[in-house]
Design an enzyme around this catalytic site. Structure first.
Site, mmCIF file in Angstrom:
data_model
loop_
_atom_site.group_PDB
_atom_site.id
_atom_site.type_symbol
_atom_site.label_atom_id
_atom_site.label_comp_id
_atom_site.label_asym_id
_atom_site.label_seq_id
_atom_site.Cartn_x
_atom_site.Cartn_y
_atom_site.Cartn_z
ATOM 1 N N CYS A 61 -28.759 29.870 -8.919
ATOM 2 C CA CYS A 61 -29.662 29.332 -9.944
ATOM 3 C C CYS A 61 -28.882 29.272 -11.258
ATOM 4 O O CYS A 61 -28.546 30.310 -11.840
ATOM 5 C CB CYS A 61 -30.896 30.209 -10.095
ATOM 6 S SG CYS A 61 -32.008 29.582 -11.370
ATOM 7 N N HIS A 63 -27.634 20.370 -2.699
ATOM 8 C CA HIS A 63 -28.230 19.313 -3.527
ATOM 9 C C HIS A 63 -27.924 17.950 -2.923
ATOM 10 O O HIS A 63 -26.811 17.708 -2.457
ATOM 11 C CB HIS A 63 -27.653 19.349 -4.947
ATOM 12 C CG HIS A 63 -28.162 20.507 -5.746
ATOM 13 N ND1 HIS A 63 -29.245 20.430 -6.583
ATOM 14 C CD2 HIS A 63 -27.741 21.794 -5.804
ATOM 15 C CE1 HIS A 63 -29.476 21.608 -7.143
ATOM 16 N NE2 HIS A 63 -28.571 22.464 -6.687
ATOM 17 N N GLY A 119 -28.709 21.717 -10.330
ATOM 18 C CA GLY A 119 -28.892 20.267 -10.164
ATOM 19 C C GLY A 119 -28.014 19.512 -11.145
ATOM 20 O O GLY A 119 -27.404 18.490 -10.797
ATOM 21 N N GLU A 169 -37.096 20.662 -7.080
ATOM 22 C CA GLU A 169 -36.403 21.850 -6.581
ATOM 23 C C GLU A 169 -36.983 22.326 -5.250
ATOM 24 O O GLU A 169 -38.209 22.477 -5.128
ATOM 25 C CB GLU A 169 -36.511 22.999 -7.589
ATOM 26 C CG GLU A 169 -35.555 22.875 -8.739
ATOM 27 C CD GLU A 169 -35.418 24.190 -9.501
ATOM 28 O OE1 GLU A 169 -35.509 25.267 -8.895
ATOM 29 O OE2 GLU A 169 -35.223 24.115 -10.723
ATOM 30 N N CYS A 208 -32.997 22.023 -14.000
ATOM 31 C CA CYS A 208 -32.351 22.744 -12.902
ATOM 32 C C CYS A 208 -30.851 22.775 -13.208
ATOM 33 O O CYS A 208 -30.193 21.729 -13.215
ATOM 34 C CB CYS A 208 -32.616 22.042 -11.573
ATOM 35 S SG CYS A 208 -31.760 22.800 -10.191
HETATM 36 N N1 LIG Z 1 -34.619 25.850 -6.198
HETATM 37 C C1 LIG Z 1 -33.220 26.175 -6.060
HETATM 38 C C2 LIG Z 1 -32.846 27.455 -6.735
HETATM 39 C C3 LIG Z 1 -33.073 27.466 -8.230
HETATM 40 C C4 LIG Z 1 -32.264 26.448 -9.028
HETATM 41 C C5 LIG Z 1 -32.428 26.647 -10.511
HETATM 42 N N2 LIG Z 1 -33.664 26.400 -11.080
HETATM 43 C C6 LIG Z 1 -31.233 26.262 -11.336
HETATM 44 O O1 LIG Z 1 -31.355 26.297 -12.572
HETATM 45 O O2 LIG Z 1 -30.171 26.033 -10.785
HETATM 46 C C7 LIG Z 1 -32.845 26.271 -4.575
HETATM 47 O O3 LIG Z 1 -33.746 26.435 -3.732
HETATM 48 O O4 LIG Z 1 -31.661 26.177 -4.253
#
Ligand SMILES: N[C@@H](CCC[C@H](N)C(=O)O)C(=O)O
Length: 264
Positions: free
Chosen positions: A70, A147, A207, A195, A204
């Site tokens: 994250c 991703h 992301g 997400e 994100c």
């Molecule tokens: N939802 C993501 C994990 C969290 C990502 C986050 N919010 C960020 O800032 O990178 C997953 O399931 O990989």
């Protein structure tokens, strides 16, 4: 804390006696993250002792699933624990420096092999020969977590709340996937993210890392590049063979104690 509106409940369980007691079943993580009956957050972050780094960071999505990385929480933890903090995660070893308004973090090296994303079968991950309705020709990048990135004419006009959940669980992605839609305008990236395990978020960090790397590999932008998300802007730098550097703000919301038994 939050990073550009991507918000976290952070539990400090670095004391060994706390870390030993604290195991987190998915139902309890989801109960804490619930915005109606819990504290409410996109991710629950647990800090534990590490024998490899200053701290071990465990990350739970709002649906209770534990994940590997994250980016926004990494900046928050660096800001919280101080300059030079090293962080062990399931996605790799991370580190960073605090700045006046947030942190700059080393998010490690991206991975591009189909089985590192992971995908269900072999293909070119820079131009994947797959698509969902108008979303075609994506790239896939693993930055600790998986991703998929679609470059479109206008990221604001994509029905991400309808397409995101469908793509997230497509069998092509055996560990599910975070879904990014982006367009490039005057050398800067405009990004929205569905997400995995959460839904649409204000920002994100991983992301932004994955999208910047895919855009750089496709020759669409130059490093460093600004990545604009609904919650604000991150600055991303990367070149082949190097770790991704991400800079952006962090915000304290509240610090206090909660009764553990109130949740789940
Ligand atoms: N939802 C993501 C994990 C969290 C990502 C986050 N919010 C960020 O800032 O990178 C997953 O399931 O990989």
């Amino acid at each position: 804390m939050h990073g550009l509106g991507n918000d976290f409940v952070i539990i400090d369980a670095r004391a060994p006696e706390l870390a030993e007691q604290l195991n987190m079943p998915a139902e309890k993580a989801a109960a804490i993250a619930n915005r109606n009956s819990g504290i409410g957050c996109d991710q629950l972050i647990i800090l534990k002792p590490s024998d490899k780094a200053d701290v071990r960071m465990q990350i739970y999505n709002a649906d209770g699933g534990e994940v590997e990385a994250c980016g926004n929480a990494t900046r928050c933890v660096v800001k919280l624990l101080g300059d030079g903090t090293s962080i062990e995660t399931d996605g790799g070893m991370l580190s960073g420096q605090a700045t006046d308004t947030g942190a700059i973090v080393d998010m490690g090296e991206p991975r591009f092999d189909w089985n590192a994303i992971p995908l269900a079968y072999a293909m070119d991950t820079l131009h994947m020969p797959v698509g969902w309705e108008d979303l075609q020709d994506p790239a896939a990048v693993n930055v600790g977590n998986p991703h998929v990135i679609f470059f479109v004419d206008d990221s604001n006009s994509v029905e991400l709340d309808r397409l995101g959940p469908m793509i997230e669980v497509d069998p092509l992605f055996p560990e599910r996937v975070n879904v990014n839609v982006a367009h490039v305008h005057e050398g800067e990236i405009h990004l929205r993210v569905w997400e995995r395990g959460v839904g649409l978020t204000r920002a994100c960090g991983t992301g932004a890392c994955a999208t910047a790397v895919a855009a750089l590999k496709r020759g669409l932008v130059e490093s460093p590049v600004n990545v604009h998300l609904p919650g604000g802007t991150l600055i991303l730098s990367w070149q082949d063979g190097e770790p991704i550097m991400m800079q952006g703000p962090t915000t304290y919301v509240f610090s206090g104690e909660a009764n553990w038994d109130d949740f789940g």
